[in-house]
Design a protein around this motif. Structure first.
Motif, PDB file in Angstrom:
ATOM      1  N   GLN A  96       0.829  -1.205   0.000  1.00 49.74           N
ATOM      2  CA  GLN A  96       0.000   0.000   0.000  1.00 49.74           C
ATOM      3  C   GLN A  96       0.862   1.252   0.000  1.00 49.74           C
ATOM      4  OE1 GLN A  96      -3.414  -0.225  -0.353  1.00 49.74           O
ATOM      5  NE2 GLN A  96      -3.151   1.949  -0.850  1.00 49.74           N
ATOM      6  N   GLU A  97       2.021   1.203   0.661  1.00 52.64           N
ATOM      7  CA  GLU A  97       2.924   2.346   0.663  1.00 52.64           C
ATOM      8  C   GLU A  97       3.450   2.626  -0.741  1.00 52.64           C
ATOM      9  OE1 GLU A  97       4.829   2.149   5.159  1.00 52.64           O
ATOM     10  OE2 GLU A  97       5.706   0.883   3.588  1.00 52.64           O
ATOM     11  N   ASP A 102       0.579   4.128  -2.893  1.00 54.20           N
ATOM     12  CA  ASP A 102       0.244   5.508  -2.510  1.00 54.20           C
ATOM     13  C   ASP A 102       1.299   6.531  -2.916  1.00 54.20           C
ATOM     14  OD1 ASP A 102      -2.107   4.625  -1.378  1.00 54.20           O
ATOM     15  OD2 ASP A 102      -1.320   4.551   0.667  1.00 54.20           O
TER      16      ASP A 102
END
Length: 277
Positions: A167-168, A171
Motif C-alpha cells: 500500500q505504501e 500511494d
C-alpha cells in the motif's frame, strides 16, 4: 422427458437450485453456481461409473458410497485440493439436508452422506523470505525493453530496496521520490506516519528509465501517482490486485529457473528478504 420430471432426485435438485438457495436462503448467483457445479459433477461421474443415462439416476444410486468415490476422483484424478474436496462435500451435504427436510423418507440418504468426513488439510510450509539468488532470478523476469517490463522491474526493485508495504508503494506520488546527493523516497505508513528511506544506485537508475517512459517531462514536485493505470482515459493509482497478479506471473517463470522462488508470492515477502546494502 416425462421420466425425468417424475424422478424425485431431479425434482429436488431443481427446487434446491431455483427456489431454496436463491429465494429462501438468499444465496448469491456465485454460490448457487458452486452448488450446481458440485451436483452436476456428481451426476456426470455417476453416469460414467454406472454406465447409465442421467434420467435413470436416482437417490438409491447416489448413495454415500458413490458420493465418496466422486470426492476421491476429484482429489486423486482431477488433482483438486483438499479444500476443494471439502467444499464439494459441503455442497452435497446441504442438498441432502434440504431433500431430507422436504421428504423424511430421504433421511436415510442424508445419514449415509454425513458419514463421509471432511478431510484435514495439510499444513503447507510457506516461504517468508527470498534469498539473494531468488531475488535476482525474480528481477530477471520482467522485459526491461518493454513498457510494462520497465514499470514492473522498477516497482519490484523499489519494493525490495525499501522493504515497503504494497500500500505504501501504491500511494507514492512523484514528489515522494527525492534525488540529490542522497536519493531517498518518503513512505507513508499506517496512521499516516512517514519515513524516508535511502535508495540504492541501481534503484535510482531504474527510476530514471521508468520516468522517461511513464512521466516524460513531469516535474519532480508533481503530485501525480508514481505508479498508475489508465482505464477509459482515467488515470488512477495502480491497484493492489494488478501488482499481485504480475508478481505471481514472474514468480511462476522464475520458479522454473530457481526452485527457491515459490510459484506464488505475496508482496510482503520483500520486507523479510535480504537486499544488497
Amino acid at each position: 422427458m416425462a421420466r425425468l420430471k417424475e424422478n424425485l432426485l431431479y425434482m429436488m435438485i431443481h427446487d434446491f437450485l431455483t427456489d431454496y438457495l436463491p429465494k429462501k436462503r438468499n444465496c448469491s448467483t456465485h454460490t448457487v453456481k458452486a452448488y450446481r457445479t458440485a451436483l452436476n459433477q456428481l451426476l456426470d461421474f455417476t453416469k460414467e461409473q454406472k454406465r447409465l443415462r442421467l434420467v435413470d439416476i436416482t437417490f438409491d444410486i447416489l448413495d454415500g458410497g458413490m458420493a465418496e468415490k466422486y470426492l476421491d476422483f476429484l482429489e486423486e484424478t482431477k488433482k483438486c485440493s483438499i479444500k476443494t474436496r471439502n467444499y464439494r462435500l459441503n455442497c452435497l451435504r446441504a442438498f441432502y439436508s434440504y431433500a431430507a427436510m422436504r421428504d423424511t423418507s430421504l433421511v436415510v440418504y442424508q445419514s449415509t452422506l454425513f458419514q463421509i468426513p471432511f478431510k484435514k488439510t495439510e499444513k503447507v510450509e510457506t516461504v517468508d523470505y527470498l534469498s539473494r539468488g531468488a531475488i535476482q532470478s525474480l528481477l530477471a523476469q520482467p522485459d526491461a525493453n518493454s513498457k510494462k517490463g520497465t514499470r514492473d522491474l522498477f516497482l519490484i526493485t523499489l519494493m525490495y530496496d525499501t522493504a515497503a508495504r504494497i500500500q505504501e508503494i501504491i500511494d507514492l506520488k512523484i514528489c515522494d521520490v527525492r534525488l540529490g546527493d542522497t536519493p531517498q523516497v518518503k513512505l507513508y505508513g499506517k496512521g499516516n506516519k512517514s519515513r524516508s528511506v535511502p535508495l540504492m544506485k541501481d534503484t535510482v537508475s531504474h527510476y530514471h528509465k521508468y520516468m522517461q517512459v511513464f512521466h516524460p517531462g513531469e516535474p519532480g514536485h508533481s503530485r501525480k501517482p508514481l505508479f498508475y493505470t489508465i482505464r477509459k482515459n482515467v488515470c488512477s493509482p495502480i491497484s493492489d490486485d494488478t501488482v499481485r497478479a504480475f508478481m505471481n506471473g514472474y514468480a511462476k517463470t522464475a520458479h522454473m529457473a530457481c526452485p527457491e522462488v515459490p510459484e506464488r508470492i505475496h508482496p510482503h515477502i520483500f520486507r523479510h528478504s535480504v537486499n544488497g546494502r
